[in-house]
Write a protein that holds these residues in place. Structure first.
Motif, PDB file in Angstrom:
ATOM      1  N   GLY A 240     -41.467  36.130 -45.842  1.00 56.62           N
ATOM      2  CA  GLY A 240     -41.494  37.976 -45.620  1.00 56.62           C
ATOM      3  C   GLY A 240     -40.214  38.149 -44.784  1.00 56.62           C
ATOM      4  O   GLY A 240     -39.134  37.447 -45.136  1.00 56.62           O
ATOM      5  N   LEU A 241     -40.164  39.398 -44.202  1.00 56.68           N
ATOM      6  CA  LEU A 241     -38.981  39.803 -43.479  1.00 56.68           C
ATOM      7  C   LEU A 241     -38.689  38.930 -42.341  1.00 56.68           C
ATOM      8  O   LEU A 241     -37.513  38.555 -42.084  1.00 56.68           O
ATOM      9  CB  LEU A 241     -39.203  41.248 -42.997  1.00 56.68           C
ATOM     10  CG  LEU A 241     -39.507  42.258 -44.032  1.00 56.68           C
ATOM     11  CD1 LEU A 241     -39.438  43.602 -43.241  1.00 56.68           C
ATOM     12  CD2 LEU A 241     -38.519  42.392 -45.097  1.00 56.68           C
ATOM     13  N   ASP A 242     -39.802  37.908 -41.918  1.00 57.76           N
ATOM     14  CA  ASP A 242     -39.271  37.159 -40.771  1.00 57.76           C
ATOM     15  C   ASP A 242     -38.371  36.185 -41.059  1.00 57.76           C
ATOM     16  O   ASP A 242     -37.557  35.698 -40.331  1.00 57.76           O
ATOM     17  CB  ASP A 242     -40.863  36.066 -40.429  1.00 57.76           C
ATOM     18  CG  ASP A 242     -42.079  37.273 -40.624  1.00 57.76           C
ATOM     19  OD1 ASP A 242     -42.713  37.166 -41.582  1.00 57.76           O
ATOM     20  OD2 ASP A 242     -42.215  37.972 -39.598  1.00 57.76           O
ATOM     21  N   VAL A 243     -38.488  35.715 -42.598  1.00 52.23           N
ATOM     22  CA  VAL A 243     -37.122  34.753 -42.857  1.00 52.23           C
ATOM     23  C   VAL A 243     -36.082  35.578 -43.733  1.00 52.23           C
ATOM     24  O   VAL A 243     -34.634  35.426 -43.226  1.00 52.23           O
ATOM     25  CB  VAL A 243     -37.705  33.611 -43.897  1.00 52.23           C
ATOM     26  CG1 VAL A 243     -38.179  34.368 -45.073  1.00 52.23           C
ATOM     27  CG2 VAL A 243     -36.526  32.901 -43.903  1.00 52.23           C
ATOM     28  N   ALA A 339     -52.129  30.119 -46.109  1.00 50.20           N
ATOM     29  CA  ALA A 339     -50.646  30.260 -46.696  1.00 50.20           C
ATOM     30  C   ALA A 339     -49.706  29.575 -45.731  1.00 50.20           C
ATOM     31  O   ALA A 339     -49.897  29.279 -44.723  1.00 50.20           O
ATOM     32  CB  ALA A 339     -50.229  31.713 -46.848  1.00 50.20           C
ATOM     33  N   ARG A 340     -48.559  29.416 -46.448  1.00 46.60           N
ATOM     34  CA  ARG A 340     -47.399  28.740 -45.483  1.00 46.60           C
ATOM     35  C   ARG A 340     -46.526  29.879 -45.541  1.00 46.60           C
ATOM     36  O   ARG A 340     -45.740  30.129 -46.372  1.00 46.60           O
ATOM     37  CB  ARG A 340     -46.866  27.554 -46.620  1.00 46.60           C
ATOM     38  CG  ARG A 340     -45.719  26.780 -45.618  1.00 46.60           C
ATOM     39  CD  ARG A 340     -44.978  25.642 -46.661  1.00 46.60           C
ATOM     40  NE  ARG A 340     -44.000  25.069 -45.960  1.00 46.60           N
ATOM     41  CZ  ARG A 340     -43.003  24.248 -46.689  1.00 46.60           C
ATOM     42  NH1 ARG A 340     -43.119  24.144 -47.765  1.00 46.60           N
ATOM     43  NH2 ARG A 340     -42.026  23.701 -46.082  1.00 46.60           N
ATOM     44  N   VAL A 341     -46.274  30.372 -44.116  1.00 43.45           N
ATOM     45  CA  VAL A 341     -45.283  31.381 -44.164  1.00 43.45           C
ATOM     46  C   VAL A 341     -44.018  30.816 -43.625  1.00 43.45           C
ATOM     47  O   VAL A 341     -43.886  30.338 -42.509  1.00 43.45           O
ATOM     48  CB  VAL A 341     -46.113  32.460 -42.900  1.00 43.45           C
ATOM     49  CG1 VAL A 341     -44.963  33.573 -42.635  1.00 43.45           C
ATOM     50  CG2 VAL A 341     -47.176  33.174 -43.312  1.00 43.45           C
ATOM     51  N   VAL A 342     -43.103  31.290 -44.461  1.00 44.19           N
ATOM     52  CA  VAL A 342     -41.727  30.549 -44.225  1.00 44.19           C
ATOM     53  C   VAL A 342     -41.148  31.394 -43.097  1.00 44.19           C
ATOM     54  O   VAL A 342     -41.113  32.746 -43.239  1.00 44.19           O
ATOM     55  CB  VAL A 342     -40.942  30.539 -45.451  1.00 44.19           C
ATOM     56  CG1 VAL A 342     -39.418  30.046 -45.199  1.00 44.19           C
ATOM     57  CG2 VAL A 342     -41.488  29.832 -46.552  1.00 44.19           C
ATOM     58  N   THR A 343     -40.439  30.714 -42.182  1.00 38.42           N
ATOM     59  CA  THR A 343     -39.759  31.403 -40.965  1.00 38.42           C
ATOM     60  C   THR A 343     -38.293  30.985 -40.938  1.00 38.42           C
ATOM     61  O   THR A 343     -37.459  31.652 -40.134  1.00 38.42           O
ATOM     62  CB  THR A 343     -40.469  31.209 -39.650  1.00 38.42           C
ATOM     63  OG1 THR A 343     -40.536  29.817 -39.493  1.00 38.42           O
ATOM     64  CG2 THR A 343     -41.899  31.951 -39.539  1.00 38.42           C
TER      65      THR A 343
END
Ligand code: RIB
Ligand code: CA
Length: 363
Positions: A240-243, A339-343
């Protein structure tokens, strides 16, 4: 006797070569790219990375409206594959509109009602719809293409590809989720057959870019995004925008890229793009690479340096949080999937990958 030994050695050699070939073919990751295609940044570069990587078997590109109208995205996908010498990669055109009716008619009102995010980009919401992909191609390039899309809708292409490669397909979902949602609704049997989905979408721990609540891809079609992320797919990885907003594209990256690209046709596409024009006008301009990170982490998962496992969801209720992506460490609403949320990713190694000479070699 000697002839017999020679024959046995030859047979063994042939066997090893066949196995090696089979092993090599098995090692390549089969990827289906689903994209709201643009020239160069960011969907075009994401496609190029996958198309040129020796680790990837790009089994197809499915297009849909989002950044661009599907007719434009299809034309630009074809051209960039021609330029990359990858004309064997099939392109299938998909959804023209999001699932909720009249979004394009109401977009400006939506943004007044729901608020505007920090990114002014409106994608196809702000563009005139071409009559066909051929018209879009001729308008962009003044010539006729050497290839054309397959004679199959993207939704059917996705269903058929997943069924033909059970457990083997990684879907790179770098646009709105309309094609994937319709494929899942038409053929629920494909869900357990999907190896994994790697998305560029959502913004879990920071504001959206299109409205204060929502990121562009999932705002463009929240209903579709919710259908897909709530499907029990074996593995879901979300960038997401997080990463994506941590990997800042600066003038120094732009200048280095222009050098690495040499005389590759995409160099002009980059220079003529919104990003290129902005960098040329304002050296302090900054951009993001969004989708290109999805391709990079599929090619080299070790680029992911930080991520969180959580349940995720998308708000499809039309209101101030319409399209917002939600993360729950536990106690999630019924039906939300893990899910795996990439940061975080290794930005330096990402830029090395994007400047690799072999990527820009003209074959
Ligand atoms: O919010 C960024 C996303 O919107 C990227 O996929 C970009 O290509 C646009 O589709
Ligand atoms: Ca995109």
């Amino acid at each position: 006797m000697k002839a017999l030994c020679l024959k046995c050695m030859l047979l063994a050699l042939v066997f090893c070569c066949c196995m090696k070939g089979t092993t090599y073919a098995q090692e390549r990751e089969k990827v289906l790219l689903d994209s709201d295609m643009v020239e160069a940044f960011d969907d075009g570069f994401a496609m190029l990375l996958l198309a040129k990587s020796p680790k990837i078997d790009l089994v197809g590109v499915t297009t849909l409206s989002g950044n661009s109208w599907v007719e434009q995205g299809t034309a630009w996908a074809l051209r960039q594959l021609e330029d990359a010498g990858k004309t064997s990669v099939p392109v299938a055109a998909g959804l023209e509109y999001p699932l909720r009716p009249n979004r394009h008619d109401l977009f400006e009102l939506e943004r007044k009602f729901l608020g505007r995010g920090h990114d002014l980009w409106t994608g196809s919401f702000g563009l005139k719809k071409p009559a066909s992909w051929q018209e879009a191609y001729e308008k962009s390039y003044g010539s006729k293409p050497s290839i054309k899309p397959v004679d199959k809708h993207a939704v059917n292409f996705i269903i058929d590809t997943i069924r033909a490669n059970p457990g083997k397909i990684t879907i790179a979902a770098i646009g709105p989720c309309g094609n994937l949602a319709m494929a899942i609704r038409m053929a629920p049997d494909i869900v357990p057959l999907i190896k994994r989905v790697v998305y560029m979408g959502g913004s879990f721990f920071q504001p959206g870019n299109t409205t204060p609540a929502a990121e562009f891809n999932w705002y463009f079609d929240p209903e579709a995004a919710r259908i897909v992320v709530r499907s029990p797919i074996k593995e879901q990885i979300v960038l997401g925008l997080d990463v994506c907003e941590k990997v800042v594209f600066k003038r120094e990256h732009y200048d280095r890229l222009l050098k690495s690209m040499g005389n590759h046709p995409m160099r002009n596409m980059l220079r003529n793009s919104f990003a290129g024009q902005s960098f040329e006008k304002n050296p302090a301009f900054t951009f993001y690479v969004w989708d290109v990170l999805v391709s990079a982490v599929i090619i080299d998962p070790s680029l992911i340096t930080e991520s969180v496992e959580c349940y995720i969801d998308v708000n499809d209720q039309f209101g101030t949080s319409y399209g917002q992506s939600l993360a729950y460490p536990e106690l999630a609403p019924l039906g939300a999937q893990k899910a795996r949320v990439v940061t975080a990713v290794d930005a330096e190694r990402f830029w090395q990958m994007l400047n690799a000479p072999e990527l820009w070699q003209q074959k």
